[in-house]
Motif scaffolding. Structure first.
Motif, short mmCIF file in Angstrom:
data_model
loop_
_atom_site.label_atom_id
_atom_site.label_comp_id
_atom_site.label_asym_id
_atom_site.label_seq_id
_atom_site.Cartn_x
_atom_site.Cartn_y
_atom_site.Cartn_z
N HIS A 96 -28.59 -8.44 20.70
CA HIS A 96 -29.61 -9.01 20.80
C HIS A 96 -30.16 -9.82 21.66
O HIS A 96 -31.24 -9.76 22.49
N ALA A 97 -29.34 -10.71 22.29
CA ALA A 97 -29.55 -11.53 23.17
C ALA A 97 -29.51 -10.87 24.61
O ALA A 97 -30.35 -11.26 25.74
N LEU A 98 -28.76 -9.96 24.60
CA LEU A 98 -28.60 -8.83 25.95
C LEU A 98 -29.81 -8.11 26.19
O LEU A 98 -30.17 -7.85 27.24
N SER A 99 -30.50 -7.66 25.06
CA SER A 99 -31.63 -6.61 25.02
C SER A 99 -32.81 -7.19 24.81
O SER A 99 -33.63 -6.47 25.00
N TYR A 100 -33.08 -8.61 24.52
CA TYR A 100 -34.50 -8.80 23.86
C TYR A 100 -34.70 -10.18 24.50
O TYR A 100 -34.05 -10.97 24.07
N SER A 101 -35.92 -10.51 25.01
CA SER A 101 -36.39 -11.76 25.53
C SER A 101 -36.33 -12.71 24.47
O SER A 101 -36.16 -13.94 24.65
N MET A 102 -36.98 -12.42 23.38
CA MET A 102 -36.97 -13.59 22.30
C MET A 102 -35.61 -13.64 21.51
O MET A 102 -35.47 -13.30 20.50
N PHE A 103 -34.58 -14.20 22.48
CA PHE A 103 -33.30 -13.72 21.82
C PHE A 103 -32.90 -14.78 20.62
O PHE A 103 -32.07 -14.35 19.85
N PHE A 104 -33.82 -15.80 20.16
CA PHE A 104 -33.57 -16.62 19.11
C PHE A 104 -34.06 -16.09 17.63
O PHE A 104 -33.61 -16.47 16.94
N LEU A 105 -34.57 -14.79 17.82
CA LEU A 105 -35.20 -14.27 16.72
C LEU A 105 -34.09 -13.85 15.75
O LEU A 105 -33.99 -13.82 14.40
N VAL A 106 -33.00 -13.40 16.43
CA VAL A 106 -31.75 -12.90 15.68
C VAL A 106 -31.15 -14.20 14.64
O VAL A 106 -30.49 -13.97 13.84
N GLY A 107 -31.58 -15.42 15.25
CA GLY A 107 -31.00 -16.67 14.51
C GLY A 107 -31.98 -17.07 13.11
O GLY A 107 -31.42 -18.07 12.56
N MET A 108 -32.76 -16.37 13.00
CA MET A 108 -33.69 -16.85 11.82
C MET A 108 -32.91 -16.77 10.59
O MET A 108 -32.84 -17.85 9.74
N ALA A 109 -32.33 -15.63 10.26
CA ALA A 109 -31.58 -15.62 8.95
C ALA A 109 -30.43 -16.39 8.92
O ALA A 109 -30.36 -17.37 7.81
N PRO A 110 -29.67 -16.41 9.77
CA PRO A 110 -28.43 -17.56 9.64
C PRO A 110 -28.92 -19.07 9.44
O PRO A 110 -28.38 -19.84 8.57
N ALA A 111 -30.05 -19.39 10.01
CA ALA A 111 -30.68 -20.93 10.09
C ALA A 111 -31.22 -21.12 8.71
O ALA A 111 -30.81 -22.14 8.10
N CYS A 112 -31.71 -19.97 8.24
CA CYS A 112 -32.42 -20.39 6.98
C CYS A 112 -31.41 -20.20 5.80
O CYS A 112 -31.60 -21.00 4.89
N TRP A 113 -30.46 -19.43 6.00
CA TRP A 113 -29.39 -19.42 5.17
C TRP A 113 -28.74 -20.99 5.02
O TRP A 113 -28.14 -21.27 3.88
N PHE A 114 -28.28 -21.22 6.27
CA PHE A 114 -27.73 -22.59 6.26
C PHE A 114 -28.61 -23.58 5.55
O PHE A 114 -28.05 -24.54 4.61
N LEU A 115 -29.92 -23.79 5.69
CA LEU A 115 -30.66 -24.68 5.20
C LEU A 115 -30.83 -24.49 3.60
O LEU A 115 -30.96 -25.61 2.84
N LEU A 116 -30.48 -23.22 3.04
CA LEU A 116 -30.45 -22.86 1.56
C LEU A 116 -29.19 -23.58 1.03
O LEU A 116 -28.94 -24.02 -0.01
N ARG A 117 -28.16 -23.01 1.73
CA ARG A 117 -26.86 -23.03 1.25
C ARG A 117 -26.10 -24.75 1.53
O ARG A 117 -25.42 -25.28 0.66
#
Length: 414
Positions: A96-117
Motif C-alpha cells: 500500500h505504501a508503494l502504490s498509494y499516496s495516502m499511505f497511512f490509510l492502511v494503518g487505520m484498522a491496526p490503530a483502532c484495534w490497538f485502541l480497543l484491545r
C-alpha cells in the motif's frame, strides 16, 4: 506494475478494464472473508450491498484509479489485523505504501484495534503495519521525493479550498446530504446498526472496530467526498456484525426489507451504466492528440480545460500541458500562472494573475499565454471556450493550425 501482465495479453483499454474488474472482485472476496470471520448471516447479500449500495462508489469504480487498490489493501489490512496475521499485515502495508499516496490509510484498522484491545497482539499488529509502511516508503525508487509528494498530496484539499482553487468534485466537502441518498442501501443498515449498538451496549471487539472505522470514514466523507469509497465497505461490515444475529429471528420480514434495498441497488447499477455510456469518448481526442504529437512534439500546450488532460496524455505523452491532473499543484508551484490560466479557462475577455479581475487588471490573453505561461500552442474546446476562440481568430499573430468537431489548436507565431 500490476497492470503490466494484462497489457502483455490485451490492448491497453481492455487490460485496464480487466484489471479494474479483478480488483473489484477481490474487494468483494475480502469483504466475504471478513463477514465469515465474525460469522455474519447472509454474507453474499451483505457483499452485494457493499458493491452496489452506492451510486457514487460504483461509478467511481469504473474510473480505474489507484484508490481501488487502496480500498482492497485497507480491507485486507483489517482482515489480517482481526485474524492476527502480523507478517501478512506487514506485506499488505508495504504494498500500500508503494502504490498509494495516502499511505497511512492502511494503518487505520491496526490503530483502532490497538485502541480497543491494548494488548500485546494488537500492539504487534500496529508495529507490523508501521514496519511495512516504513519499508514501503524507503524502498520506493523515488524516496524521499515520494514522501514529500505524499505530504503535499495530503494537504492539497485544505490548501485548495482555502485558496479557492478549482478542484475535482471528489475533493470538496459533502455539503449536500444527497450523498447519503445515493448510498441509501448502505446508510439505512448502518444507521439501524448504530441504534442497535447504542441500545444493546455490549458488543465484541470486531463490531467496535468497524464502528470506529465507519464513523471515521463517515466524518472523512463530510470533509472530502471521495472518502465515501472507504465508508461504504466499513459501514456494511459494521451493520452486518450488529444486525446479523437478528436476521434468523426475523425471516418473515427479511424478504420485504431485501426487496426494498434491492430497488435502489438496481437503480445504482443502471445509473452507473448510463454514466459509463455518457463518459467522454476517447475517439473525441484522437485527432487533436495526434496532431500535437506529430506537429508539435514536446511542445508545451496551454490546455484550456484541465479535465481534458487525462485523455490527452493517454493518447499523447510526448507533449507537456500547462494544467495536469491536479490544478492545485500548479497553484502551489506558481499562483500567478494558475490564475492566469483559470480566467482563460473560464472564457473571460481577458486574464489577470489574481482571483478576481477588474477591467483595468485584465491583460492580453495571447501575451499571457506566450510570455507568462510559456506556451506556443493553445488547445480550445468549442463548447467551453467560444469567446476565447473568437479572440484568438482576430489576432494577426495567431494561426488556427488544427480544427475538428470538438477542438481547435492555435499557434502563437511571435
Amino acid at each position: 506494475m500490476l497492470l503490466a501482465p494484462f497489457t502483455y495479453l490485451f490492448d491497453l483499454i481492455t487490460a485496464t478494464k480487466l484489471f479494474s474488474s479483478v480488483i473489484f472482485g477481490l474487494t468483494a472476496y475480502v469483504m466475504f472473508l471478513l463477514l465469515r470471520h465474525f460469522q455474519a448471516n447472509y454474507r453474499f447479500v451483505w457483499v452485494i450491498l457493499a458493491m452496489t449500495g452506492s451510486s457514487i462508489t460504483l461509478s467511481r469504480a469504473t474510473t480505474v484509479r489507484p484508490f481501488l487498490l487502496s480500498v482492497l489493501l485497507t480491507l485486507l489490512a483489517a482482515h489480517w489485523t482481526v485474524t492476527e496475521k502480523p507478517v501478512k499485515l506487514a506485506v499488505v502495508s508495504l504494498i500500500h505504501a508503494l502504490s498509494y499516496s495516502m499511505f497511512f490509510l492502511v494503518g487505520m484498522a491496526p490503530a483502532c484495534w490497538f485502541l480497543l484491545r491494548r494488548d500485546r497482539r494488537s500492539g504487534a499488529a500496529v508495529l507490523s503495519c508501521a514496519a511495512g509502511i516504513g519499508l514501503g516508503l524507503l524502498v520506493n525508487p523515488y524516496f524521499p521525493e515520494n514522501l514529500r509528494f505524499d505530504i503535499v498530496q495530503a494537504s492539497v484539499v485544505s490548501l485548495g479550498q482555502k485558496a479557492h482553487v478549482r478542484m475535482g468534485g471528489e475533493l470538496y466537502p459533502a455539503t449536500s446530504w444527497m450523498w447519503i441518498v445515493s448510498c441509501l442501501p448502505v446508510a439505512l443498515p448502518w444507521i439501524g446498526a448504530l441504534m442497535l449498538r447504542l441500545w444493546r451496549r455490549r458488543s465484541v471487539p470486531e463490531t467496535d472496530l468497524f464502528l470506529l472505522l465507519s464513523a471515521a470514514t463517515f466524518l472523512g466523507t463530510l470533509r472530502v467526498v471521495r472518502t465515501v469509497d472507504f465508508f461504504v465497505p466499513f459501514a456494511i461490515l459494521f451493520a452486518a456484525s450488529v444486525i446479523s444475529p437478528y436476521l434468523k429471528a426475523s425471516r418473515t420480514d427479511l424478504a420485504a426489507v431485501g426487496l426494498l434495498l434491492a430497488l435502489p441497488c438496481a437503480a445504482n447499477v443502471y445509473l452507473t451504466h448510463q454514466y459509463v455510456l455518457e463518459a467522454p469518448s476517447l475517439a473525441r481526442f484522437r485527432g487533436v492528440a495526434e496532431y500535437l504529437r506529430v506537429n508539435a512534439p514536446g511542445a508545451l500546450v496551454a490546455n484550456t480545460q484541465w479535465n481534458d488532460y487525462q485523455l490527452l496524455f493517454f493518447l499523447n505523452s510526448r507533449n507537456r500541458y500547462v494544467i495536469g491532473i491536479e490544478p492545485t499543484f500548479t497553484y502551489l508551484e506558481d499562483p500567478r500562472k494558475y490564475w492566469l490560466w483559470l480566467h482563460i479557462s473560464e472564457d473571460e475577455p481577458g486574464t489577470c494573475d489574481h482571483e478576481f479581475c477588474a477591467d483595468a487588471d485584465r491583460t492580453d490573453i495571447v501575451s499571457a499565454v506566450r510570455q507568462d505561461l510559456g506556451a506556443q500552442y493553445v488547445l480550445t474546446d468549442h463548447d467551453m471556450n467560444p469567446r476565447l476562440e473568437s479572440i484568438l481568430r482576430k489576432k494577426t499573430n495567431v494561426t488556427e493550425v488544427y480544427r475538428d468537431a470538438a477542438f481547435s489548436v492555435y499557434r502563437i507565431d511571435s
